[in-house]
Motif scaffolding. Structure first.
Motif, PDB file in Angstrom:
ATOM      1  N   ILE A  25       0.830  -1.205   0.000  1.00 12.26           N
ATOM      2  CA  ILE A  25       0.000   0.000   0.000  1.00 12.26           C
ATOM      3  C   ILE A  25       0.866   1.257   0.000  1.00 12.26           C
ATOM      4  CG2 ILE A  25      -1.651   1.313   1.395  1.00 12.26           C
ATOM      5  CD1 ILE A  25      -2.823  -1.411   2.240  1.00 12.26           C
ATOM      6  N   LYS A  26       2.010   1.216   0.684  1.00  9.70           N
ATOM      7  CA  LYS A  26       2.886   2.386   0.784  1.00  9.70           C
ATOM      8  C   LYS A  26       3.682   2.645  -0.494  1.00  9.70           C
ATOM      9  CE  LYS A  26       3.694   2.088   5.762  1.00  9.70           C
ATOM     10  NZ  LYS A  26       4.707   1.870   6.802  1.00  9.70           N
ATOM     11  N   ARG A  27       3.895   1.621  -1.292  1.00  7.49           N
ATOM     12  CA  ARG A  27       4.764   1.762  -2.476  1.00  7.49           C
ATOM     13  C   ARG A  27       4.131   2.671  -3.521  1.00  7.49           C
ATOM     14  NH1 ARG A  27       5.835  -4.514  -2.998  1.00  7.49           N
ATOM     15  NH2 ARG A  27       7.166  -4.759  -1.188  1.00  7.49           N
ATOM     16  N   THR A  28       4.967   3.474  -4.135  1.00  6.29           N
ATOM     17  CA  THR A  28       4.507   4.315  -5.244  1.00  6.29           C
ATOM     18  C   THR A  28       4.984   3.759  -6.571  1.00  6.29           C
ATOM     19  OG1 THR A  28       6.467   5.713  -5.035  1.00  6.29           O
ATOM     20  CG2 THR A  28       4.485   6.391  -3.835  1.00  6.29           C
ATOM     21  N   GLU A  29       5.792   2.715  -6.542  1.00  2.58           N
ATOM     22  CA  GLU A  29       6.302   2.124  -7.780  1.00  2.58           C
ATOM     23  C   GLU A  29       5.245   1.301  -8.497  1.00  2.58           C
ATOM     24  OE1 GLU A  29       9.428  -0.202  -6.240  1.00  2.58           O
ATOM     25  OE2 GLU A  29      10.644   1.505  -5.666  1.00  2.58           O
ATOM     26  N   GLY A  30       4.130   1.035  -7.828  1.00  8.35           N
ATOM     27  CA  GLY A  30       3.078   0.225  -8.410  1.00  8.35           C
ATOM     28  C   GLY A  30       2.451   0.843  -9.640  1.00  8.35           C
ATOM     29  N   GLU A  35       0.776   0.573 -15.474  1.00  5.03           N
ATOM     30  CA  GLU A  35       0.981   1.046 -16.844  1.00  5.03           C
ATOM     31  C   GLU A  35       1.399  -0.100 -17.754  1.00  5.03           C
ATOM     32  OE1 GLU A  35       3.813   4.124 -16.319  1.00  5.03           O
ATOM     33  OE2 GLU A  35       2.357   5.527 -15.501  1.00  5.03           O
ATOM     34  N   TYR A  36       2.302  -0.957 -17.268  1.00  9.33           N
ATOM     35  CA  TYR A  36       2.721  -2.111 -18.067  1.00  9.33           C
ATOM     36  C   TYR A  36       1.549  -3.061 -18.305  1.00  9.33           C
ATOM     37  CZ  TYR A  36       7.624  -0.807 -17.694  1.00  9.33           C
ATOM     38  OH  TYR A  36       8.814  -0.153 -17.791  1.00  9.33           O
ATOM     39  N   ILE A  38      -1.607  -2.232 -18.531  1.00  5.22           N
ATOM     40  CA  ILE A  38      -2.483  -1.609 -19.528  1.00  5.22           C
ATOM     41  C   ILE A  38      -1.898  -1.781 -20.926  1.00  5.22           C
ATOM     42  CG2 ILE A  38      -3.364   0.613 -20.360  1.00  5.22           C
ATOM     43  CD1 ILE A  38      -3.645   1.419 -17.393  1.00  5.22           C
ATOM     44  N   ILE A  39      -0.604  -1.585 -21.068  1.00  2.00           N
ATOM     45  CA  ILE A  39       0.046  -1.763 -22.368  1.00  2.00           C
ATOM     46  C   ILE A  39      -0.070  -3.208 -22.834  1.00  2.00           C
ATOM     47  CG2 ILE A  39       2.277  -1.737 -23.550  1.00  2.00           C
ATOM     48  CD1 ILE A  39       2.968   0.730 -21.802  1.00  2.00           C
ATOM     49  N   ALA A  40       0.158  -4.165 -21.925  1.00  4.51           N
ATOM     50  CA  ALA A  40       0.051  -5.582 -22.288  1.00  4.51           C
ATOM     51  C   ALA A  40      -1.381  -5.924 -22.710  1.00  4.51           C
ATOM     52  CB  ALA A  40       0.482  -6.452 -21.115  1.00  4.51           C
ATOM     53  N   GLY A  41      -2.358  -5.354 -22.013  1.00  5.35           N
ATOM     54  CA  GLY A  41      -3.748  -5.576 -22.394  1.00  5.35           C
ATOM     55  C   GLY A  41      -4.071  -5.012 -23.763  1.00  5.35           C
ATOM     56  N   MET A  42      -3.549  -3.836 -24.048  1.00  7.17           N
ATOM     57  CA  MET A  42      -3.776  -3.227 -25.363  1.00  7.17           C
ATOM     58  C   MET A  42      -3.134  -4.070 -26.459  1.00  7.17           C
ATOM     59  SD  MET A  42      -3.317   0.751 -24.197  1.00  7.17           S
ATOM     60  CE  MET A  42      -2.977   1.370 -25.809  1.00  7.17           C
TER      61      MET A  42
END
Length: 76
Positions: A25-30, A35-36, A38-42
């Motif tokens: 929950i604390k991480r901002t790298e998520g 984004e990856y 979403i790109i893989a889904g596209m």
């Protein structure tokens, strides 16, 4: 005895999972992971959309090559 063994395994595992969940929950790298995803889904949508037309073109091309070399056309 079995209960003691289960508790010795369960309690540290539960504490570890709770700790990892809090860290997640604390991480901002998520955001990069999202984004990856979403790109893989596209990419998956594009591949699914063009798979049939591309497969038809490839089948037609190989059929022409096979016929041109004197083979008979495959039956579908």
């Amino acid at each position: 005895m079995l209960l003691d063994t289960v508790l010795k395994v369960y309690v540290p595992t539960e504490a570890f999972c709770v700790y990892q969940a809090k860290q997640l929950i604390k991480r901002t790298e998520g955001a990069s992971g999202i984004e990856y995803a979403i790109i893989a889904g596209m990419c998956a949508v594009v591949i699914a959309a063009f798979m049939t037309p591309i497969a038809d073109v490839i089948q037609t091309t190989f059929t022409k090559i096979n016929t041109g070399l004197g083979g008979k056309a495959p039956t579908p």
